[in-house]
Design a protein around this motif. Structure first.
Motif, PDB file in Angstrom:
ATOM      1  N   LYS A   1       0.757  47.570 132.470  1.00 43.82           N
ATOM      2  CA  LYS A   1      -0.601  47.281 133.220  1.00 43.82           C
ATOM      3  C   LYS A   1      -1.942  47.358 131.996  1.00 43.82           C
ATOM      4  CE  LYS A   1       0.942  47.697 137.417  1.00 43.82           C
ATOM      5  NZ  LYS A   1       1.066  46.808 138.323  1.00 43.82           N
ATOM      6  N   ILE A   2      -2.628  46.317 132.070  1.00 47.62           N
ATOM      7  CA  ILE A   2      -3.701  46.184 131.149  1.00 47.62           C
ATOM      8  C   ILE A   2      -5.220  46.224 131.931  1.00 47.62           C
ATOM      9  CG2 ILE A   2      -4.732  44.903 129.235  1.00 47.62           C
ATOM     10  CD1 ILE A   2      -1.977  43.875 128.650  1.00 47.62           C
ATOM     11  N   VAL A   3      -5.971  47.313 131.405  1.00 46.68           N
ATOM     12  CA  VAL A   3      -7.033  47.377 132.204  1.00 46.68           C
ATOM     13  C   VAL A   3      -8.203  47.422 130.975  1.00 46.68           C
ATOM     14  CG1 VAL A   3      -8.847  48.743 133.395  1.00 46.68           C
ATOM     15  CG2 VAL A   3      -6.448  48.594 134.116  1.00 46.68           C
ATOM     16  N   GLN A   4      -9.192  46.354 131.050  1.00 47.02           N
ATOM     17  CA  GLN A   4     -10.001  46.193 130.000  1.00 47.02           C
ATOM     18  C   GLN A   4     -11.466  45.806 130.304  1.00 47.02           C
ATOM     19  OE1 GLN A   4      -8.911  43.214 127.047  1.00 47.02           O
ATOM     20  NE2 GLN A   4     -10.976  43.222 126.049  1.00 47.02           N
ATOM     21  N   ASN A   5     -12.580  46.614 129.565  1.00 49.92           N
ATOM     22  CA  ASN A   5     -13.937  46.108 129.965  1.00 49.92           C
ATOM     23  C   ASN A   5     -14.419  45.980 128.632  1.00 49.92           C
ATOM     24  OD1 ASN A   5     -14.388  48.668 128.974  1.00 49.92           O
ATOM     25  ND2 ASN A   5     -14.935  49.435 130.935  1.00 49.92           N
ATOM     26  N   GLU A   6     -15.778  45.868 128.437  1.00 43.58           N
ATOM     27  CA  GLU A   6     -16.435  45.512 127.386  1.00 43.58           C
ATOM     28  C   GLU A   6     -15.875  46.391 126.005  1.00 43.58           C
ATOM     29  OE1 GLU A   6     -20.969  45.329 125.479  1.00 43.58           O
ATOM     30  OE2 GLU A   6     -20.777  45.679 127.542  1.00 43.58           O
ATOM     31  N   ASN A   7     -15.822  47.644 126.121  1.00 41.73           N
ATOM     32  CA  ASN A   7     -15.678  48.337 124.969  1.00 41.73           C
ATOM     33  C   ASN A   7     -14.449  49.414 125.299  1.00 41.73           C
ATOM     34  OD1 ASN A   7     -16.764  50.117 126.761  1.00 41.73           O
ATOM     35  ND2 ASN A   7     -18.676  50.665 125.367  1.00 41.73           N
ATOM     36  N   LYS A   8     -13.660  49.183 126.344  1.00 42.95           N
ATOM     37  CA  LYS A   8     -12.391  50.172 126.544  1.00 42.95           C
ATOM     38  C   LYS A   8     -11.484  49.221 126.860  1.00 42.95           C
ATOM     39  CE  LYS A   8     -15.046  53.926 128.633  1.00 42.95           C
ATOM     40  NZ  LYS A   8     -15.076  54.715 129.750  1.00 42.95           N
ATOM     41  N   ALA A   9     -10.085  49.699 126.529  1.00 39.35           N
ATOM     42  CA  ALA A   9      -8.815  49.070 127.072  1.00 39.35           C
ATOM     43  C   ALA A   9      -7.904  50.107 127.232  1.00 39.35           C
ATOM     44  CB  ALA A   9      -8.239  48.009 126.043  1.00 39.35           C
ATOM     45  N   HIS A  10      -7.050  49.812 128.317  1.00 35.61           N
ATOM     46  CA  HIS A  10      -5.892  50.962 128.541  1.00 35.61           C
ATOM     47  C   HIS A  10      -4.709  50.319 128.784  1.00 35.61           C
ATOM     48  CE1 HIS A  10      -3.902  53.927 131.770  1.00 35.61           C
ATOM     49  NE2 HIS A  10      -3.351  54.024 130.394  1.00 35.61           N
TER      50      HIS A  10
END
Length: 886
Positions: free
Chosen positions: A198-207
């Motif tokens: 699972k990859i969750v990403q926004n402007e300045n975060k990633a998990h």
């Protein structure tokens, strides 16, 4: 009692490796494994938690191992056994060593952190687990990620080797600048396993989360084998602007990152100084040729270059530097292909020649104004001719260079003194790097060159108001290469609202000035309420960077300054609980105390391996018999003049054993201390056959010699450049030699000896079996294989080499020489050093005496050993016994 051991190998920030043997019924079972890494502003904080249970009805031993990057600092370790927690304590190294020595004296085991390869070091600890008992291991380490080739990279090598009920890896990334690039890749991913990613990403975060179920892990629904076997890679980069970099602030500490983009490349002038001594013969010289072909092709048209080759003499390809035109590059590539390894090693004259070339080119105004001059040295050995004192060489080069040219030192293999190269490079604005003797050595050389191939700025100064910033890390830098990053950290004082910064640097065409102001309150608000960050991470980042820089600066500092720098680094290491080269972690267990030390890169010169487990500076013992001889042989030779650690023959009374009969570890520091006090460290041996039997010319005495070394790595045994003979050998799992390589220069012949004999001549290979009598002459070399499993090589100089194939008690190859008085005075190597300037001194003791080797005195003892020589096989031999640790 049989012991069952499980393994955990983890690497993060360069790699994470997870590895376990297959799970068996009633064994130690890993029921949960979690790796949680939080990366906040490039600073990585990794927590590894492993939970195990003993399903057996008797106690079992569990081994917890973690491989982590060499640039990381361990900060904490604990074990929880049946509800009781045993923490680790970080102490000054001497204090921890005293505690360790006390534990050893009580017969307890001692664990260390070991170097395990190019980028990794290993933490391991064992503990006895009672029947039905549970243990939780937790290890924490931290590291500042470096930008390399324009990317930050997390490589996870996943090898559980069993199914794990709760298996999870989480990587949390928070970058205030914003993440502009993120990718993952895997060599083992299937459709089933991809559902666990699972990859969750926004402007300045990633998990990035990887959590496969038991079903997803299985190779086949009916099998208990795991699919998890390969690489899992995460790469990312951040947004960058054309301003003065990015400043981040939290809790009164700041970090300033500067990695400009789209800057014009500064032309460079590079002199390649290449070792072509006899020790480079074989694969190393071929890999160097292959790498130089690619490196020369990567030169820019405005660059200037030249080649300096050295052995016992120094050869300049051209009298002065040439522009990197297509024609000149092609000529250089053609010439590189003609070089041949032979002779001794004169590093001093080679580097002075390179410096002189750059001096002449500068004074004649041949070079472009504003360009950068670089010397890249590649060598695989220590100086053996000319100026051989390494301190004198360092002084000579520093005096000649006068901080004008960057010196980069590449040490090929493990016979080179990395400490010598590192100090010389750092004293002249460069760095040292070890090139490992693997099949990708040419790629390693190319990779290093690419790091320094594109300078974009020089003479960089990061300026901050003196009244606003305290305890600043390094803020002046000689050069910045494209794809890399400058990091400066410090403490903000006087409660200022605005932190101004000014950067001044030189480009190819002139001076660059960049200015920026950081609003302290706004910058701190960026990190508020961010679950991805951990505690006082910015302060810890500052401490980490400060310690790293203090330790690096101390390498090339004078004695008094060195003490001051190390004292500051020690103070910070203790304050922030970092295991650094100056501190150790004392691990408390129910029945023992262990000490984790951080090894230096130079410690790799004493690398040992045991059954796939790697260690540094320790004796290791294995009872497992060798099942077969090692396959494959890479051509490697040595011409170095070695100064070995010589010890008396071990006595079994001095060997510690744990409950399972496995001999304990003895630290490198303890071995050195024992040597100085006249004691010795035991060398493990599974039988009474010595490694080598040496008959000394003019002495009528024989030496039974045992050698420690790198399991499955080549050991330089003898090199005589005048006679054109090179002999290397490799140790097998039983700590006996199981293969040799003998190379002759005239005629050009190489004989590889292991479970078969392979004769190599001008690219043609002929296999000679041990079981058939064969006699042949190749030019002046006579080769005889006899049915009693012996090989005889007789050359024109009346030097005879004999090798016997021994099957009892374990397979090993016995090697000895005849006609040794015919060696030249240039003979070197672990065996070769005995044949020149070696003699005995009489003492009053019948069974003890002194041997003088190359002017150094060592105590030896009279022993009776089994004789493996064909002429007297299975008889006993009275000889003077030595142990050498290369």
């Amino acid at each position: 009692m049989e012991k069952h051991i499980f393994f955990v190998w983890l690497v993060f920030s360069s790699q994470i490796v997870l590895a376990y043997p297959a799970k068996h019924q009633n064994d130690i079972e890993i029921y949960s494994l979690n790796v949680d890494c939080k990366v906040a502003s490039r600073f990585a904080h990794t927590v590894i938690t492993s939970r195990v249970v003993n399903r057996a009805n008797e106690s079992k031993e569990a081994l917890f191992e973690v491989e982590l990057p060499k640039t990381a600092f361990i900060t904490n370790f604990s074990m929880t056994i049946d509800g009781k927690t045993y923490p680790g304590t970080i102490k000054e190294k001497k204090s921890a060593q005293d505690q360790y020595d006390a534990a050893v004296s009580r017969g307890q085991s001692a664990g260390l952190v070991k170097s395990t390869g190019r980028k990794l070091e290993q933490f391991h600890v064992t503990v006895n687990v009672a029947a039905a008992g549970k243990v939780t291991f937790e290890l924490i380490y931290e590291e500042l990620l470096k930008l390399k080739h324009g990317k930050y990279e997390l490589l996870i090598k996943v090898k559980p080797k069993q199914l794990v009920n709760h298996f999870q890896i989480d990587a949390h990334i928070f970058e205030p600048q914003g993440i502009n690039f993120l990718e993952t890749n895997s060599t083992f991913m299937t459709n089933e396993l991809s559902n666990a990613l699972k990859i969750v990403q926004n402007e300045n975060k990633a998990h990035i989360s990887f959590k496969p179920t038991i079903t997803q892990q299985k190779k086949h629904p009916e099998l208990e084998e795991t699919l998890l076997d390969g690489d899992f890679l995460i790469r990312y980069d951040v947004n960058r602007s054309g301003t003065a970099g990015d400043i981040q602030i939290i809790n009164g500490y700041f970090v300033h990152y500067f990695a400009p983009t789209q800057m014009p490349v500064i032309p460079k002038n590079v002199v390649f100084v290449i070792d072509e001594s006899g020790s480079m013969m074989g694969s190393k010289i071929q890999q160097t040729k292959e790498a130089m072909k690619k490196i020369l092709e990567d030169l820019n048209p405005e660059d200037h270059f030249n080649l300096v080759f050295f052995s016992g003499s120094v050869l300049e390809w051209k009298p002065s530097l040439l522009q990197a035109t297509e024609e000149n590059i092609q000529l250089a590539k053609q010439y590189v292909q003609t070089i041949r390894a032979q002779g001794a090693t004169d590093i001093n004259r080679a580097l002075l020649t390179a410096t002189d070339q750059l001096n002449k080119a500068t004074s004649s105004e041949l070079l472009l104004e504003g360009s950068i001059s670089i010397i890249i040295l590649l060598t695989d050995g220590n100086p053996t001719t000319g100026v051989t004192n390494v301190n004198t060489i360092q002084e000579n080069i520093k005096k000649a260079n006068k901080e004008k040219y960057f010196l980069y030192c590449l040490g090929f293999g493990f016979d080179v003194s990395y400490t010598f190269l590192e100090k010389m490079a750092l004293s002249n604005g460069g760095v040292a790097r070890r090139i490992y003797e693997d099949s990708d050595a040419a790629l390693q050389l190319q990779g290093f060159y690419q790091e320094v191939a594109t300078p974009i700025l020089k003479e960089i100064e990061m300026k901050y108001p003196e009244n606003a910033v305290q305890e600043l890390t390094q803020n002046n830098f000689k050069v910045l290469y494209d794809g890399s990053e400058i990091a400066v950290a410090g403490k903000i004082g006087n409660e200022i609202d605005i932190l101004p910064v000014e950067i001044k640097a030189q480009t190819h065409t002139g001076t660059l000035t960049l200015k920026e102001e950081a609003n302290v309150l706004e910058k701190e608000q960026v990190f508020e309420h961010q679950k991805y960050i951990f505690g006082n991470f910015m302060e810890r980042l500052w401490a980490y960077l400060t310690i790293q820089q203090l330790l690096q600066k101390s390498i090339s500092a004078e004695e008094e300054e060195q003490k001051s720098l190390e004292a500051k680094a020690l103070e910070l290491s203790l304050k922030y609980s970092f295991v650094t080269p100056l501190t150790s972690m004392v691990v408390t267990k129910p029945d023992a105390e262990e000490v984790a030390n951080k090894p230096a890169e130079a410690d790799n010169e004493n690398l040992w391996r045991d059954g796939g487990r790697h260690t540094t500076g320790t004796w290791m013992y294995s009872r497992r018999p060798i099942m077969n001889l090692m396959n494959g042989l890479t051509t490697r030779h040595r011409d170095v003049q070695l100064t070995p650690l010589v010890q008396t023959e071990p006595n079994n009374e001095n060997l510690r054993r744990d409950g399972g009969g496995r001999r304990g570890y003895v630290s490198r520091k303890s071995r050195i201390r024992n040597r100085l006090s006249g004691k010795f460290t035991p060398l493990p041996s599974t039988h009474e056959y010595p490694h080598f039997i040496l008959h000394l010319p003019n002495e009528n005495k024989e030496i039974c010699l045992n050698i420690g070394g790198h399991l499955q790595l080549p050991i330089s045994l003898l090199s005589d450049p005048e006679k054109g003979i090179q002999v290397t050998g490799k140790l097998g799992e039983n700590r006996q030699f199981v293969q040799y390589e003998i190379a002759y220069q005239n005629p050009d012949i190489r004989i590889d000896v292991k479970e078969e004999i392979v004769l190599n001549q001008t690219g043609n290979a002929t296999m000679l079996p041990w079981t058939t009598t064969i006699s042949l002459t190749v030019q002046s070399l006579k080769i005889m294989v006899e049915e009693d499993k012996s090989l005889t090589l007789s050359g024109a100089d009346n030097i005879t080499i004999k090798i016997s194939y021994e099957e009892f008690p374990e397979h090993f190859l016995g090697l000895y020489f005849m006609g040794t008085d015919n060696f030249s005075d240039q003979v070197t190597g672990l065996l070769g050093q005995f044949y020149f300037n070696t003699h005995f001194e009489k003492t009053n003791h019948r069974t003890k005496t002194k041997i003088i080797i190359q002017g150094q005195s060592h105590n030896v003892i009279r022993k009776s050993k089994k004789d493996y020589r064909v002429e007297s096989r299975n008889k006993t031999l009275d000889c003077w016994s030595l142990v050498i640790n290369p």
